[in-house]
Write an enzyme that holds these catalytic residues in place. Sequence first.
Site, PDB file in Angstrom:
ATOM      1  N   HIS A 215       4.641   0.045   0.010  1.00 34.45           N
ATOM      2  CA  HIS A 215       5.448  -0.700   0.977  1.00 34.45           C
ATOM      3  C   HIS A 215       4.644  -1.815   1.635  1.00 34.45           C
ATOM      4  O   HIS A 215       3.409  -1.846   1.547  1.00 34.45           O
ATOM      5  CB  HIS A 215       6.083   0.236   2.006  1.00 34.45           C
ATOM      6  CG  HIS A 215       5.084   1.026   2.801  1.00 34.45           C
ATOM      7  ND1 HIS A 215       4.443   2.133   2.302  1.00 34.45           N
ATOM      8  CD2 HIS A 215       4.606   0.869   4.062  1.00 34.45           C
ATOM      9  CE1 HIS A 215       3.628   2.629   3.216  1.00 34.45           C
ATOM     10  NE2 HIS A 215       3.702   1.872   4.293  1.00 34.45           N
TER      11      HIS A 215
ATOM     12  N   HIS B 134       0.825  -1.206   0.000  1.00 29.52           N
ATOM     13  CA  HIS B 134       0.000   0.000   0.000  1.00 29.52           C
ATOM     14  C   HIS B 134       0.857   1.253   0.000  1.00 29.52           C
ATOM     15  O   HIS B 134       2.062   1.206   0.295  1.00 29.52           O
ATOM     16  CB  HIS B 134      -0.887   0.010   1.246  1.00 29.52           C
ATOM     17  CG  HIS B 134      -0.079   0.129   2.502  1.00 29.52           C
ATOM     18  ND1 HIS B 134       0.684  -0.912   2.981  1.00 29.52           N
ATOM     19  CD2 HIS B 134       0.138   1.173   3.338  1.00 29.52           C
ATOM     20  CE1 HIS B 134       1.322  -0.509   4.066  1.00 29.52           C
ATOM     21  NE2 HIS B 134       1.016   0.758   4.306  1.00 29.52           N
TER      22      HIS B 134
ATOM     23  N   ASP C 242       0.609   4.857   2.062  1.00 29.83           N
ATOM     24  CA  ASP C 242      -0.135   5.298   3.251  1.00 29.83           C
ATOM     25  C   ASP C 242      -1.214   6.323   2.909  1.00 29.83           C
ATOM     26  O   ASP C 242      -0.965   7.315   2.216  1.00 29.83           O
ATOM     27  CB  ASP C 242       0.813   5.882   4.303  1.00 29.83           C
ATOM     28  CG  ASP C 242       1.648   4.790   4.971  1.00 29.83           C
ATOM     29  OD1 ASP C 242       1.212   3.629   5.022  1.00 29.83           O
ATOM     30  OD2 ASP C 242       2.754   5.126   5.446  1.00 29.83           O
TER      31      ASP C 242
ATOM     32  N   ARG D  19       4.993   5.962  14.090  1.00 31.05           N
ATOM     33  CA  ARG D  19       4.853   6.530  12.741  1.00 31.05           C
ATOM     34  C   ARG D  19       4.217   7.911  12.763  1.00 31.05           C
ATOM     35  O   ARG D  19       3.179   8.105  13.407  1.00 31.05           O
ATOM     36  CB  ARG D  19       3.982   5.612  11.880  1.00 31.05           C
ATOM     37  CG  ARG D  19       3.887   6.089  10.424  1.00 31.05           C
ATOM     38  CD  ARG D  19       2.998   5.180   9.607  1.00 31.05           C
ATOM     39  NE  ARG D  19       1.739   5.821   9.303  1.00 31.05           N
ATOM     40  CZ  ARG D  19       0.699   5.211   8.742  1.00 31.05           C
ATOM     41  NH1 ARG D  19       0.757   3.925   8.465  1.00 31.05           N
ATOM     42  NH2 ARG D  19      -0.395   5.872   8.479  1.00 31.05           N
TER      43      ARG D  19
HETATM   44  C1  OGA Z   1       3.289   1.695   8.239  1.00 31.70           C
HETATM   45  C2  OGA Z   1       3.599   0.362   7.680  1.00 31.70           C
HETATM   46  C3  OGA Z   1       5.195  -1.440   7.815  1.00 31.70           C
HETATM   47  C4  OGA Z   1       6.041  -2.089   8.844  1.00 31.70           C
HETATM   48  O1  OGA Z   1       3.615   1.918   9.409  1.00 31.70           O
HETATM   49  O2  OGA Z   1       2.764   2.533   7.494  1.00 31.70           O
HETATM   50  O3  OGA Z   1       3.098   0.029   6.647  1.00 31.70           O
HETATM   51  O4  OGA Z   1       6.963  -2.846   8.442  1.00 31.70           O
HETATM   52  N1  OGA Z   1       4.488  -0.360   8.370  1.00 31.70           N
HETATM   53  O5  OGA Z   1       5.804  -1.886  10.026  1.00 31.70           O
HETATM   54 MN    MN Z   2       2.091   1.850   5.722  1.00 30.69          MN
END
Ligand code: OGA
Ligand code: MN
Length: 301
Positions: free
Chosen positions: A277, A122, A124, A292
């Site tokens: 990602h 995805h 974000d 995050r």
């Molecule tokens: C996020 C995500 C991936 C991870 O925090 O946006 O997709 O590896 N994390 O934690």
């Molecule tokens: Mn993410």
Amino acid sequence: MSVASNALRRDETAGAPPQDFDIRPLPGGIGAEITGIDLGLPLSAGDFARVRRAHLDHHVVVFRDQRITPQQHIDFSRRFGRLMIHVLHQFHLPGHPEILIVSNILEDGKPIGLGDAGKYWHSDISYKPLPSLGSLLHAQELPAEGGDTLFADMHLAYDTLPAHLRRAIEGRRAVHSYLAKYGQLQQEGNWRPNLSAEQLAQVREVVHPVVRTHPETRRQALFVSEGFTTRIEGMPADESRAILDELFAHSIRPEHIYRHAWRAHDLVFWDNRSLIHLAAGCPPHLRRKLYRTTIEGDTPF
Ligand code: OGA
Ligand code: MN
């Protein structure tokens, strides 16, 4: 934030001494590593410009060894734009709603964060009218094995698209929905609360171009993902499904990917306009916790 504290931050920044740091492209051609910088200090205008340029050129920058507080993480993030507040308020860091806790840890049997964040590829917040410019993820606790994060370069994906797919998506728009995988994730794990009417109202589906132009570099990028994109507008459902599946498969070819193996105190800043990602996942009994922040971007075009 008050006017006074804004003014203070500007003054501090103007007077900040330059830092002596290195930016090194990572092997494989996607991403760069930045060492010798302290993001807890205000960055001079010149240092900030170097960091910003690296982010645009490499799409993901890995700052090593950042011993910074949540407030410093927030302050640095804010220099790039407005911060977004995640709809799952259950997982905000107490006292800091700008930070989403990404974690598989249970305390008293209750999740402290989003345990299945990033389980599907995805970008974000692509499910909002103003999707994210970029996100900054700061390692707090890392598992001894697993827990990598994968990034796929959507400029490369677009540039290498087979002709039939390029034709099929020309001028098309696609629907993005926060709920695309929500029910499935609720069944697969215990991380997803039922959403209130108020939360549902914040995540109404939106439509974005299938190919977007990066607003700063002007490069084209594919802007669909398995995680949030549900269908291509104005196409029969079966055709839309088939094309999306081909686009998803093409996006994540091995040559488009940087795989990040986390180190203690890493802060990773990626461009959601250039990359999608995925969380690779880790054994469930190993604790993993990251913080995050997410910067708001522009209307995709
Ligand atoms: C996020 C995500 C991936 C991870 O925090 O946006 O997709 O590896 N994390 O934690
Ligand atoms: Mn993410």
